[in-house]
Scaffold this motif. Structure first.
Motif, short mmCIF file in Angstrom:
data_model
loop_
_atom_site.label_atom_id
_atom_site.label_comp_id
_atom_site.label_asym_id
_atom_site.label_seq_id
_atom_site.Cartn_x
_atom_site.Cartn_y
_atom_site.Cartn_z
N GLY A 1 17.15 -76.85 -14.17
CA GLY A 1 16.03 -77.17 -13.28
C GLY A 1 15.22 -78.33 -13.82
O GLY A 1 15.63 -79.01 -14.77
N GLN B 1 26.80 -70.86 -15.80
CA GLN B 1 26.00 -70.19 -14.77
C GLN B 1 25.69 -71.14 -13.62
O GLN B 1 25.33 -72.30 -13.86
CB GLN B 1 24.68 -69.70 -15.35
CG GLN B 1 24.82 -68.48 -16.23
CD GLN B 1 23.49 -68.07 -16.87
OE1 GLN B 1 22.42 -68.47 -16.42
NE2 GLN B 1 23.58 -67.30 -17.92
N LEU B 2 25.80 -70.64 -12.40
CA LEU B 2 25.38 -71.42 -11.24
C LEU B 2 23.88 -71.69 -11.33
O LEU B 2 23.14 -70.86 -11.86
CB LEU B 2 25.65 -70.63 -9.95
CG LEU B 2 27.08 -70.56 -9.46
CD1 LEU B 2 27.16 -69.59 -8.27
CD2 LEU B 2 27.60 -71.93 -9.05
N ASN B 3 23.43 -72.82 -10.80
CA ASN B 3 21.99 -73.15 -10.77
C ASN B 3 21.34 -73.06 -12.14
O ASN B 3 20.19 -72.64 -12.25
CB ASN B 3 21.24 -72.19 -9.82
CG ASN B 3 21.75 -72.26 -8.42
OD1 ASN B 3 21.81 -73.34 -7.84
ND2 ASN B 3 22.17 -71.14 -7.86
N ILE C 1 21.32 -83.36 -11.55
CA ILE C 1 21.53 -81.93 -11.72
C ILE C 1 22.51 -81.49 -10.65
O ILE C 1 22.32 -81.77 -9.47
CB ILE C 1 20.19 -81.16 -11.56
CG1 ILE C 1 19.27 -81.44 -12.75
CG2 ILE C 1 20.46 -79.66 -11.42
CD1 ILE C 1 17.89 -80.82 -12.63
N PRO D 1 23.91 -78.11 -9.21
CA PRO D 1 23.74 -76.66 -9.27
C PRO D 1 25.07 -75.90 -9.17
O PRO D 1 25.20 -74.81 -9.72
CB PRO D 1 22.85 -76.33 -8.08
CG PRO D 1 22.66 -77.59 -7.30
CD PRO D 1 23.31 -78.72 -8.01
N ASP D 2 26.04 -76.50 -8.45
CA ASP D 2 27.34 -75.84 -8.25
C ASP D 2 28.40 -76.93 -8.25
O ASP D 2 28.56 -77.65 -7.26
CB ASP D 2 27.32 -75.09 -6.92
CG ASP D 2 28.63 -74.35 -6.64
OD1 ASP D 2 29.62 -74.58 -7.39
OD2 ASP D 2 28.67 -73.56 -5.68
N ARG E 1 30.13 -74.04 -14.27
CA ARG E 1 29.62 -73.79 -12.91
C ARG E 1 28.56 -74.80 -12.52
O ARG E 1 28.37 -75.09 -11.35
CB ARG E 1 29.01 -72.38 -12.81
CG ARG E 1 30.01 -71.25 -13.00
CD ARG E 1 30.87 -71.06 -11.75
NE ARG E 1 31.96 -70.13 -11.98
CZ ARG E 1 33.16 -70.48 -12.42
NH1 ARG E 1 33.43 -71.75 -12.65
NH2 ARG E 1 34.09 -69.59 -12.61
N ALA E 2 27.80 -75.27 -13.52
CA ALA E 2 26.69 -76.21 -13.25
C ALA E 2 26.66 -77.25 -14.36
O ALA E 2 27.19 -77.02 -15.46
CB ALA E 2 25.37 -75.47 -13.18
#
Ligand code: SME
Length: 142
Positions: free
Chosen positions: A118, A113-115, A72, A74-75, A90-91
């Motif tokens: 999950g 989108q950032l993050n 994963i 996130p950024d 972004r992610a």
């Protein structure tokens, strides 16, 4: 036994579901291992990627394939491994398609989108990857 055509239809359907169910999933693709490369087998999104063949070891995709583990990011702007395909990304999440220790391919999802991703996303995609492993092994693409 599944024909190559029906395996391809499953790959295409998976990419469609992954992008159409969640608007922030801007791109989804399935890569398959071919020798020392990952080759793009199916994708869905607004534009084609120039990265249709990625050497194992390069990019987030190549890292996940080399290590057989989910990643994963996130950024993406903060990860030196990242190979850019789309300016809006972004992610990213990459989940290997495994048959035991053997990496058959991987699922790659980009988000604007950032993050965005999950543990729950990772769990769902790993479950999906397991099913795709069976699909690949029963089909004639393996
Ligand atoms: N970003 C990936 C390359 C594939 S594109 O996202 C479709 C990477 O870093 O390996």
């Amino acid at each position: 036994f599944r024909s190559t055509e029906s395996v391809q239809a499953i790959f295409d359907g998976v990419c469609a579901i992954l992008t159409e169910t969640l608007p922030h999933h801007t791109w989804a693709g399935i890569y398959l291992v071919e020798g020392n490369d990952l080759v793009l087998a199916a994708w869905r999104g607004p534009a084609a990627t120039e990265h249709v063949r990625i050497p194992i070891g390069e990019g987030i995709c190549g890292y996940a394939a080399a290590h057989g583990e989910s990643i994963i990011v996130p950024d993406v702007s903060k990860d030196p491994r990242y190979l850019q395909c789309f300016a809006e990304t972004r992610a990213e999440i990459v989940v290997p398609i495994l048959a035991g220790d053997r990496v058959l391919g991987e699922i790659d999802v980009d988000s604007n989108q950032l993050n965005a991703f999950g543990a729950a996303d990772q769990e769902i995609l790993e479950e999906l990857a397991d099913r795709l492993a069976s699909t690949i092994l029963k089909g004639d693409r393996a």
